[in-house]
Design an enzyme around this catalytic site. Structure first.
Site, PDB file in Angstrom:
ATOM      1  N   GLU A 282       0.812  -1.228   0.000  1.00 24.00           N
ATOM      2  CA  GLU A 282       0.000   0.000   0.000  1.00 24.00           C
ATOM      3  C   GLU A 282       0.840   1.270   0.000  1.00 24.00           C
ATOM      4  O   GLU A 282       0.526   2.208   0.730  1.00 24.00           O
ATOM      5  CB  GLU A 282      -0.931  -0.033   1.214  1.00 24.00           C
ATOM      6  CG  GLU A 282      -0.238   0.001   2.596  1.00 24.00           C
ATOM      7  CD  GLU A 282       0.114  -1.363   3.163  1.00 24.00           C
ATOM      8  OE1 GLU A 282       0.218  -2.331   2.386  1.00 24.00           O
ATOM      9  OE2 GLU A 282       0.280  -1.460   4.394  1.00 24.00           O
ATOM     10  N   HIS A 306      -7.998  -4.034  -1.087  1.00 26.98           N
ATOM     11  CA  HIS A 306      -7.237  -4.120   0.161  1.00 26.98           C
ATOM     12  C   HIS A 306      -6.210  -2.988   0.245  1.00 26.98           C
ATOM     13  O   HIS A 306      -6.166  -2.265   1.240  1.00 26.98           O
ATOM     14  CB  HIS A 306      -6.545  -5.492   0.242  1.00 26.98           C
ATOM     15  CG  HIS A 306      -5.747  -5.699   1.484  1.00 26.98           C
ATOM     16  ND1 HIS A 306      -6.229  -6.372   2.589  1.00 26.98           N
ATOM     17  CD2 HIS A 306      -4.497  -5.292   1.822  1.00 26.98           C
ATOM     18  CE1 HIS A 306      -5.308  -6.381   3.531  1.00 26.98           C
ATOM     19  NE2 HIS A 306      -4.246  -5.734   3.090  1.00 26.98           N
ATOM     20  N   GLU A 307      -5.422  -2.842  -0.811  1.00 30.07           N
ATOM     21  CA  GLU A 307      -4.362  -1.814  -0.765  1.00 30.07           C
ATOM     22  C   GLU A 307      -4.973  -0.418  -0.697  1.00 30.07           C
ATOM     23  O   GLU A 307      -4.483   0.453   0.008  1.00 30.07           O
ATOM     24  CB  GLU A 307      -3.420  -1.938  -1.967  1.00 30.07           C
ATOM     25  CG  GLU A 307      -2.786  -3.316  -2.169  1.00 30.07           C
ATOM     26  CD  GLU A 307      -2.278  -3.992  -0.916  1.00 30.07           C
ATOM     27  OE1 GLU A 307      -1.873  -3.289   0.029  1.00 30.07           O
ATOM     28  OE2 GLU A 307      -2.301  -5.235  -0.868  1.00 30.07           O
ATOM     29  N   HIS A 310      -6.086   0.518   2.725  1.00 22.67           N
ATOM     30  CA  HIS A 310      -4.988   0.984   3.588  1.00 22.67           C
ATOM     31  C   HIS A 310      -4.844   2.504   3.574  1.00 22.67           C
ATOM     32  O   HIS A 310      -4.236   3.074   4.476  1.00 22.67           O
ATOM     33  CB  HIS A 310      -3.661   0.365   3.133  1.00 22.67           C
ATOM     34  CG  HIS A 310      -3.353  -0.965   3.755  1.00 22.67           C
ATOM     35  ND1 HIS A 310      -3.314  -1.158   5.112  1.00 22.67           N
ATOM     36  CD2 HIS A 310      -3.033  -2.164   3.195  1.00 22.67           C
ATOM     37  CE1 HIS A 310      -2.981  -2.428   5.361  1.00 22.67           C
ATOM     38  NE2 HIS A 310      -2.818  -3.059   4.216  1.00 22.67           N
ATOM     39  N   GLU A 329      -3.783  -4.338   9.370  1.00 19.49           N
ATOM     40  CA  GLU A 329      -4.211  -5.411   8.469  1.00 19.49           C
ATOM     41  C   GLU A 329      -5.614  -5.947   8.757  1.00 19.49           C
ATOM     42  O   GLU A 329      -6.346  -6.293   7.840  1.00 19.49           O
ATOM     43  CB  GLU A 329      -3.178  -6.551   8.489  1.00 19.49           C
ATOM     44  CG  GLU A 329      -1.787  -6.125   8.002  1.00 19.49           C
ATOM     45  CD  GLU A 329      -1.761  -5.569   6.586  1.00 19.49           C
ATOM     46  OE1 GLU A 329      -2.794  -5.642   5.871  1.00 19.49           O
ATOM     47  OE2 GLU A 329      -0.710  -5.029   6.189  1.00 19.49           O
ATOM     48  N   ASP A 384       8.863  -9.350  10.678  1.00 15.43           N
ATOM     49  CA  ASP A 384       8.214  -9.969   9.523  1.00 15.43           C
ATOM     50  C   ASP A 384       7.267 -11.091   9.966  1.00 15.43           C
ATOM     51  O   ASP A 384       6.237 -11.317   9.351  1.00 15.43           O
ATOM     52  CB  ASP A 384       9.256 -10.530   8.551  1.00 15.43           C
ATOM     53  CG  ASP A 384       9.916  -9.415   7.720  1.00 15.43           C
ATOM     54  OD1 ASP A 384       9.325  -8.327   7.631  1.00 15.43           O
ATOM     55  OD2 ASP A 384      11.001  -9.647   7.169  1.00 15.43           O
ATOM     56  N   TYR A 392      -4.650 -10.349   9.884  1.00 13.60           N
ATOM     57  CA  TYR A 392      -5.585 -10.164   8.759  1.00 13.60           C
ATOM     58  C   TYR A 392      -6.935 -10.815   9.047  1.00 13.60           C
ATOM     59  O   TYR A 392      -7.986 -10.171   9.040  1.00 13.60           O
ATOM     60  CB  TYR A 392      -5.036 -10.822   7.478  1.00 13.60           C
ATOM     61  CG  TYR A 392      -3.780 -10.216   6.924  1.00 13.60           C
ATOM     62  CD1 TYR A 392      -3.842  -9.278   5.896  1.00 13.60           C
ATOM     63  CD2 TYR A 392      -2.532 -10.586   7.410  1.00 13.60           C
ATOM     64  CE1 TYR A 392      -2.687  -8.727   5.359  1.00 13.60           C
ATOM     65  CE2 TYR A 392      -1.370 -10.035   6.881  1.00 13.60           C
ATOM     66  CZ  TYR A 392      -1.460  -9.115   5.857  1.00 13.60           C
ATOM     67  OH  TYR A 392      -0.317  -8.573   5.342  1.00 13.60           O
TER      68      TYR A 392
HETATM   69 ZN   LIG Z   1      -2.440  -5.104   3.975  1.00 13.68          ZN
END
Ligand SMILES: [Zn+2]
Length: 621
Positions: A282, A306-307, A310, A329, A384, A392
């Site tokens: 994003e 989705h992006e 954001h 998320e 990460d 999510y």
């Molecule tokens: Zn995302």
């Protein structure tokens, strides 16, 4: 970003005390904050490096502070100077600490005079974890080299020295030089008509966290898709991409209707080469996307929803640390569903919500207890690693639960107010909960107990009474699958002619982990899954076929793995192969050839799978 899905990078064990700030950054924003970054970059394709000058504007918080601490990873620092309010520059002493495997090298700059700005002259290394360099042969059109960044989570520090924590937001300007004919784009306002003269300037006037700093350069064409949107891609890809994403303006308008005006101006999309490790990223004003979304029927456009989502949840209201990433998320996956519903209908939105919930149910039990929490304890979670299914799928499930309990109208109004209240801020889970309590729960008593909220946020697993959407089409597919597995319906009699991508995904997700080989052979003969151009279907199909021991698919699976570097679509195949010694040996051969085309993150992930398989192998003997 979407989607990541559980990857076993080495988890980092952090002392609890480190959590007072962001445990994934050396920065000390309570002492001094970076408020603006001015970047001067030269893109050197032959050397695969950026030669940079980063000028950081500083806001000193502690009048007694005598140093500025920045995050770096593998940067070569040539010189640093301080610039006072009158513009006078002075060389500053600095020390680069030994490299920490996950966090990189702490850069401590001596600043007894508390300068208004510091300027750092540096260059990157060819293996910078946040950059990928592709030769012309590794691109679609094979004319010019290509490079792109992926800064989330903590990879911005591998190409710019800065306070690499989402808690710090800054505006930026940049001047980038590149070879002639190359187009440079950044996470700022881009001009599709900019001449390809090797000299680009950018301005991001909104304060952003460092993980949203982004750059790409290569043989990039642009095509308008609406009054404030365009698609950027290699010339041979841009037409197809503009067609697939022709609904972009509709998506923006749908999101604005729900959550208020789009704050960033233009919304452009950059389709990257297939080695891009994610579905989408994003980056403000310029979402970076994988070409695996270009399936021809818009069925994977939800990644773009989705992006785009954001732009509210994440880029506008940002989690203050990686532990709180579900604020980005989970909220975004929820908003994505709402945009999908508004533009493509409730059937598709419910199907995607069900796929997400079922996927979570399948995987969450196998995760370490702490990783099952929306807001995990900070111990043992790598930056990460924090991007698993939980933020999510569990996060969006929690928000759908809130919507159901409080009613859509009330919840929509609440969420719009939340985005507005925390706009351009970075917040913690606890700040979000405090606002939730005061503005949704206290104002609408009797709808849901606070203990339920605490269970969603702090307990492992998913609550027993978590509501699931229904899907008549998925129910029918469940029946088809059961009849097929029971042998009462042959593969060619399955009612699959009209199945969309999501319906095939659901059918394959529900197959046993190791399905009978003869059943899979029949399925392939009837529906030609081997060689599918749709990578979502291909990933699921090859994973099942490899697990069932179908060697006939190996070469097609290898082609899929070599062509696609997107972690979510490639890693399951590596993991399936790694389960047997013969499969592992084959996967290693595939990797040896594919490696040079993979992003550093994909290389790291594949090598971790091999190492784990070999270790498991030894310990069993
Ligand atoms: Zn995302």
């Amino acid at each position: 970003m979407r989607p990541f899905h559980a990857l076993a990078f080495g988890a980092l064990v952090l002392p609890l005390s480190a959590f007072a700030a962001d445990p994934h950054s050396f920065a000390q924003p309570d002492q001094v904050r970076v408020t603006h970054l001015d970047l001067d970059l030269k893109i050197d394709f032959p050397q695969k490096q950026l030669d940079g000058k980063a000028t950081l504007t500083l806001d000193w918080k502690n009048p007694k502070a005598t140093s500025l601490v920045l995050d770096t990873r593998d940067l070569k620092i040539a010189s640093i100077e301080g610039i006072d309010a009158q513009g006078h520059a002075n060389a500053l002493k600095f020390a680069l600490a030994p490299r920490d495997k996950e966090l990189g090298s702490k850069l401590t700059i001596a600043t007894p005079q508390q300068p208004a700005k510091v300027r750092i002259v540096y260059s990157t290394v060819p293996t910078a974890s946040g950059l990928q360099w592709l030769t012309p042969e590794q691109t679609a059109d094979k004319k010019l080299p290509f490079m792109f960044s992926q800064s989330e989570s903590i990879h911005a520090r591998s190409w710019v020295p800065l306070q690499d924590t989402p808690a710090v937001r800054f505006t930026y300007t940049a001047n980038v030089t590149a070879p002639k004919d190359v187009r440079v784009v950044m996470s700022a306002i881009n001009d599709a008509k900019h001449p390809l003269d090797g000299n680009f300037t950018f301005n991001q006037p909104h304060p952003i966290p460092s993980y949203l700093l982004a750059i790409a350069a290569g043989d990039i064409a642009a095509k308008e898709t609406g009054p404030r949107s365009a698609v950027y891609a290699e010339p041979s890809v841009v037409g197809k991409a503009a067609k697939e994403f022709e609904d972009t303006e509709k998506l923006i308008a749908a999101a604005e209707k729900l959550y208020g005006p789009y704050a960033w101006g233009r919304y452009d999309l950059l389709v990257l080469p297939p080695s891009f490790p994610y579905g989408g990223m994003e980056n403000p004003n310029m979402t970076f996307a994988t070409p695996t979304l270009l399936v021809g029927d818009k069925s994977l456009v939800s990644v773009i929803s989705h992006e785009l989502a954001h732009s509210w949840s994440g880029n506008l209201v940002t989690s203050a640390a990686w532990r709180d990433i579900w604020l980005n998320e989970g909220f975004t996956t929820y908003v994505q569903g709402r945009i999908t519903e508004a533009v493509y209908g409730k059937t598709l939105a419910d199907e995607e919500a069900l796929l997400s919930a079922r996927n979570l149910q399948k995987t969450i039990g196998a995760m370490p207890v702490n990783s099952q929490r929306l807001a995990p304890e900070p111990r043992g979670i790598g930056a990460d690693d924090s991007l698993s299914e939980v933020p999510y799928d569990k996060g969006s499930w929690f928000l759908r639960t809130l919507e159901q309990r409080f009613g859509r109208e009330t919840f929509d109004e609440y969420l719009k107010g939340y985005f507005n209240h925390f706009a351009f801020q970075s917040i913690t889970t606890e700040q979000m909960l405090e606002y939730l309590k005061a503005n949704l729960f206290d104002k609408n008593p009797g709808k849901m107990s606070w203990d339920e909220v605490k269970a969603w946020v702090y307990d492992p697993g998913t609550p027993k009474n978590a509501p699931l959407p229904t899907s008549a089409r998925f129910d029918a597919i469940d029946k088809e699958r059961s009849a097929f597995l029971a042998g009462t319906r042959s593969a060619d009699k399955l009612d699959a002619k009209g199945w969309n991508t999501q319906e095939w995904m659901y059918f394959l997700d529900g197959m046993p982990d190791v399905a009978p080989l003869d059943k899979l052979k029949q399925l392939d003969a009837a529906w030609h899954l081997t060689g599918t151009p749709n990578a979502e279907i291909g990933m699921r199909w090859y994973t099942h076929a490899i697990a069932a021991g179908d060697k006939d698919v190996w070469s097609a699976a290898a082609e899929h793995m070599s062509r696609i570097g997107r972690l979510y679509l490639t890693m399951p195949l590596y993991k399936a192969f790694a389960k047997t010694p013969e499969g592992l040996a084959y996967a290693e051969q595939v990797y040896a050839k594919a490696k040079s085309g993979y992003h550093p993150m994909t290389q790291q992930a594949v090598e971790a799978v091999f190492a784990k398989a070999k270790k498991g192998d030894k310990s069993e003997k």
